[in-house]
Scaffold this motif. Structure first.
Motif, PDB file in Angstrom:
ATOM      1  N   PRO A   1      -4.800  28.907 -10.105  1.00 54.41           N
ATOM      2  CA  PRO A   1      -3.694  28.000  -9.773  1.00 54.41           C
ATOM      3  C   PRO A   1      -2.345  28.389 -10.356  1.00 54.41           C
ATOM      4  O   PRO A   1      -1.318  28.134  -9.740  1.00 54.41           O
ATOM      5  N   GLU A   2      -2.309  29.020 -11.536  1.00 52.83           N
ATOM      6  CA  GLU A   2      -1.032  29.330 -12.169  1.00 52.83           C
ATOM      7  C   GLU A   2      -0.876  30.794 -12.541  1.00 52.83           C
ATOM      8  O   GLU A   2       0.127  31.178 -13.140  1.00 52.83           O
ATOM      9  N   LYS A   3      -1.868  31.622 -12.200  1.00 48.31           N
ATOM     10  CA  LYS A   3      -1.757  33.045 -12.512  1.00 48.31           C
ATOM     11  C   LYS A   3      -2.673  33.841 -11.596  1.00 48.31           C
ATOM     12  O   LYS A   3      -3.634  33.309 -11.024  1.00 48.31           O
ATOM     13  N   ILE A   4      -2.355  35.138 -11.452  1.00 52.79           N
ATOM     14  CA  ILE A   4      -3.252  36.049 -10.764  1.00 52.79           C
ATOM     15  C   ILE A   4      -3.730  37.089 -11.768  1.00 52.79           C
ATOM     16  O   ILE A   4      -3.032  37.399 -12.743  1.00 52.79           O
ATOM     17  N   VAL A   5      -4.923  37.606 -11.533  1.00 51.46           N
ATOM     18  CA  VAL A   5      -5.532  38.581 -12.430  1.00 51.46           C
ATOM     19  C   VAL A   5      -5.690  39.887 -11.666  1.00 51.46           C
ATOM     20  O   VAL A   5      -6.268  39.922 -10.574  1.00 51.46           O
TER      21      VAL A   5
ATOM     22  N   GLY B   1      -0.752  47.743  -8.396  1.00 48.87           N
ATOM     23  CA  GLY B   1      -2.012  47.181  -8.871  1.00 48.87           C
ATOM     24  C   GLY B   1      -2.766  46.494  -7.747  1.00 48.87           C
ATOM     25  O   GLY B   1      -2.250  46.317  -6.640  1.00 48.87           O
ATOM     26  N   ILE B   2      -3.988  46.105  -8.041  1.00 46.83           N
ATOM     27  CA  ILE B   2      -4.859  45.429  -7.077  1.00 46.83           C
ATOM     28  C   ILE B   2      -5.231  44.069  -7.644  1.00 46.83           C
ATOM     29  O   ILE B   2      -5.654  43.957  -8.797  1.00 46.83           O
ATOM     30  N   VAL B   3      -5.069  43.040  -6.834  1.00 46.71           N
ATOM     31  CA  VAL B   3      -5.381  41.680  -7.278  1.00 46.71           C
ATOM     32  C   VAL B   3      -6.891  41.484  -7.261  1.00 46.71           C
ATOM     33  O   VAL B   3      -7.572  41.790  -6.278  1.00 46.71           O
ATOM     34  N   LYS B   4      -7.399  40.950  -8.355  1.00 43.78           N
ATOM     35  CA  LYS B   4      -8.829  40.695  -8.492  1.00 43.78           C
ATOM     36  C   LYS B   4      -9.164  39.232  -8.280  1.00 43.78           C
ATOM     37  O   LYS B   4     -10.186  38.889  -7.688  1.00 43.78           O
TER      38      LYS B   4
ATOM     39  N   PRO C   1       1.404  35.337 -14.551  1.00 41.91           N
ATOM     40  CA  PRO C   1       1.693  33.928 -14.235  1.00 41.91           C
ATOM     41  C   PRO C   1       2.686  33.840 -13.080  1.00 41.91           C
ATOM     42  O   PRO C   1       3.531  34.725 -12.900  1.00 41.91           O
ATOM     43  N   TYR C   2       2.608  32.775 -12.310  1.00 43.23           N
ATOM     44  CA  TYR C   2       3.527  32.618 -11.178  1.00 43.23           C
ATOM     45  C   TYR C   2       3.793  31.135 -10.920  1.00 43.23           C
ATOM     46  O   TYR C   2       2.992  30.268 -11.258  1.00 43.23           O
ATOM     47  N   GLY C   3       4.947  30.887 -10.320  1.00 44.39           N
ATOM     48  CA  GLY C   3       5.264  29.553  -9.820  1.00 44.39           C
ATOM     49  C   GLY C   3       5.206  29.512  -8.308  1.00 44.39           C
ATOM     50  O   GLY C   3       4.943  28.469  -7.715  1.00 44.39           O
ATOM     51  N   LEU C   4       5.455  30.670  -7.695  1.00 41.06           N
ATOM     52  CA  LEU C   4       5.385  30.813  -6.236  1.00 41.06           C
ATOM     53  C   LEU C   4       4.677  32.120  -5.931  1.00 41.06           C
ATOM     54  O   LEU C   4       5.069  33.172  -6.431  1.00 41.06           O
ATOM     55  N   LEU C   5       3.636  32.052  -5.116  1.00 35.89           N
ATOM     56  CA  LEU C   5       2.864  33.234  -4.747  1.00 35.89           C
ATOM     57  C   LEU C   5       2.863  33.377  -3.230  1.00 35.89           C
ATOM     58  O   LEU C   5       2.372  32.502  -2.508  1.00 35.89           O
ATOM     59  N   VAL C   6       3.428  34.482  -2.740  1.00 37.83           N
ATOM     60  CA  VAL C   6       3.471  34.778  -1.307  1.00 37.83           C
ATOM     61  C   VAL C   6       2.562  35.963  -1.037  1.00 37.83           C
ATOM     62  O   VAL C   6       2.701  37.015  -1.673  1.00 37.83           O
TER      63      VAL C   6
END
Length: 500
Positions: A305-309, A298-301, A317-322
């Motif tokens: 703060p607590e999720k990516i779309v 997928g491609i991040v849009k 949802p995420y707690g750690l995003l690298v």
């Protein structure tokens, strides 16, 4: 105690509370220390002036990455004074950086001080390291403009200074690509520096401990312990493999109450490890899936703060995003008024010179061949930067020996062999004592390796080759010893999970 009282009385007579005329006042001390405002301002405009005819020529290196450090290591300090300008005083051994995030290695094992790479910087009177950023280049007058980097500590206010050069090498590297996606810089963590790895480790362990506290809802536990990695290149895959190995071997034993909540998701727009052989890609996909890593195409849009779309509307949802999606030119490189190669890098010729100006070279991730050379843009790999640094060190040493080291002294000089890059292969670990080794003699094009004949292998033998190769490539024997001891300690006792 009479003798003690008499001693105090004599001391008070010799040193009265009121200062004598001979004792300098605080204002005098301050004025002597800091001088006048005009003199202080003048001192902050100081720098290194042009070298004189009898002096050694001065090479100024911008950056302390793979390219710049390999260049400095190979420089002939009998012919040149070496001045390094960089916002960090060490080189990062990036292939092992992912291992520090989960405690497999300690952070100092992957950091090599500049003074150890080129001892002349610490000892020679004309060689220096300056903790600063370059903010501009005056190629006409052979001067670089710099600004000190104080990290906001407040000890000193940043100020500007100038350095005159005889030869300038721009090895300023690149920065992580965000593709203009909103929220990436604010909420994601990149994996390019030691402090990035430290931040990832602290946040990962904090989320593990917080999720174990009474009162945390099931939904919040799942979010806190969801580690999302964006980018399926070698860095993203290696970090996902290290993280899954950490979960399987350490989290399941030491965080038994939350072991069923933690999981890893790797998001990639296309195929993971696109530069590797098809068979190795399939093997990596199988091993990561087997280790519990969820692969999502997928491609991040948008990053919140607590999720990516994602572009298909999916919320993750995420707690750690690298964030590990490749690199692009930095603002400093973009602002330089030099010809640009495809992709916005500094354009260089076959000898790694910036052809529009005298005595300026560029190596590493910040440069690329001009279209007029007919050569492809090389990928942003450590081995490319290292080979360029080695080549340019030999070239500058040759120029210095033939009397062309000083400014404008090598205008009509024959430079000899052009730089030619030959790809030696790629390696990546996928965790759990498994790795990929692709030693095909491939033809390099822009960010892509065309199919070619050669050896490619996977599994435990590849993992052993991967560790052996990187252990020998660590810059100093000191750090090789650290890495070997860390690996042995982790194998016997497990990873350190202290949050420091």
């Amino acid at each position: 105690m009479s003798w003690f009282r008499s001693l105090i009385q004599r001391s008070s007579i010799r040193h009265p509370l009121k200062p004598s005329k001979a004792t300098p006042s605080l204002s005098l001390l301050l004025s002597a220390e800091f001088s006048t405002g005009t003199e202080a301002a003048a001192s902050r405009e100081a720098g290194l002036g042009p070298t004189r005819p009898g002096d050694k020529a001065r090479v100024v290196v911008l950056g302390s990455g793979w390219a710049g450090c390999r260049l400095m290591k190979g420089m002939d300090t009998k012919a040149y004074d070496v001045v390094c300008v960089s916002p960090r005083n060490h080189m990062v051994f990036t292939p092992l950086l992912a291992s520090t995030c989960v405690g497999t290695l300690e952070f100092r094992s992957v950091a090599e001080p500049i003074g150890r790479i080129q001892p002349a910087i610490s000892r020679e009177p004309g060689s220096y390291f300056f903790l600063a950023n370059c903010i501009g280049v005056d190629a006409q007058n052979h001067v670089v403009h710099c600004q000190t980097k104080t990290d906001g500590v407040g000890t000193l206010e940043p100020w500007n200074f100038n350095i005159s050069y005889d030869k300038l090498v721009i090895a300023a590297g690149a920065e992580a690509s965000t593709f203009g996606i909103k929220g990436v810089k604010e909420h994601a963590i990149f994996l390019r520096e030691v402090y990035h790895a430290q931040e990832i480790r602290r946040k990962l362990l904090l989320n593990l401990m917080l999720s174990d506290v009474p009162g945390v809802t099931e939904e919040e536990k799942c979010r806190l312990l969801h580690c999302v990695v964006v980018g399926g290149g070698p860095t993203g895959v290696e970090f996902s493999g290290e993280l899954s190995d950490f979960i399987m071997r350490d989290v399941h034993q030491r965080y038994a109450h939350v072991k069923d909540y933690i999981h890893v998701t790797l998001i990639e727009a296309n195929e993971i490890l696109s530069s590797f052989d098809d068979r190795l890609r399939r093997y990596a996909t199988k091993q990561l899936t087997k280790s519990g890593v969820r692969l999502v195409r997928g491609i991040v849009k948008d990053v919140q703060p607590e999720k990516i779309v994602l572009t298909d509307g999916t919320d993750v949802p995420y707690g750690l995003l690298v964030w590990s999606t490749g690199v692009g030119p930095s603002p400093f490189v973009k602002n330089l008024e030099f010809p640009k190669a495809p992709g916005g890098r500094i354009g260089v010729d076959e000898w790694l010179r910036v052809p529009s100006v005298q005595d300026v070279f560029s190596i590493g991730d910040c440069c690329g061949f001009l279209e007029s050379t007919g050569k492809p843009t090389l990928p942003a790999l450590a081995q490319v930067a290292e080979r360029q640094g080695k080549y340019l060190a030999n070239l500058l040493n040759q120029i210095g020996k033939t009397g062309g080291g000083h400014a404008n002294a090598a205008k009509d000089m024959e430079l000899g062999k052009q730089f030619v890059y030959k790809h030696l292969g790629s390696m990546a670990t996928v965790g759990r004592y498994k790795a990929l080794v692709d030693l095909r003699q491939s033809k390099v094009t822009e960010y892509l390796l065309q199919e070619a004949k050669g050896l490619s292998m996977a599994g435990f033998p590849s993992w052993f080759i991967w560790r052996s190769a990187y252990l020998t490539r660590v810059v100093s024997w000191r750090n090789r010893f650290y890495v070997a001891i860390n690996w042995a300690t982790t194998f016997v006792f497990g990873r350190d999970i202290s949050r420091i």
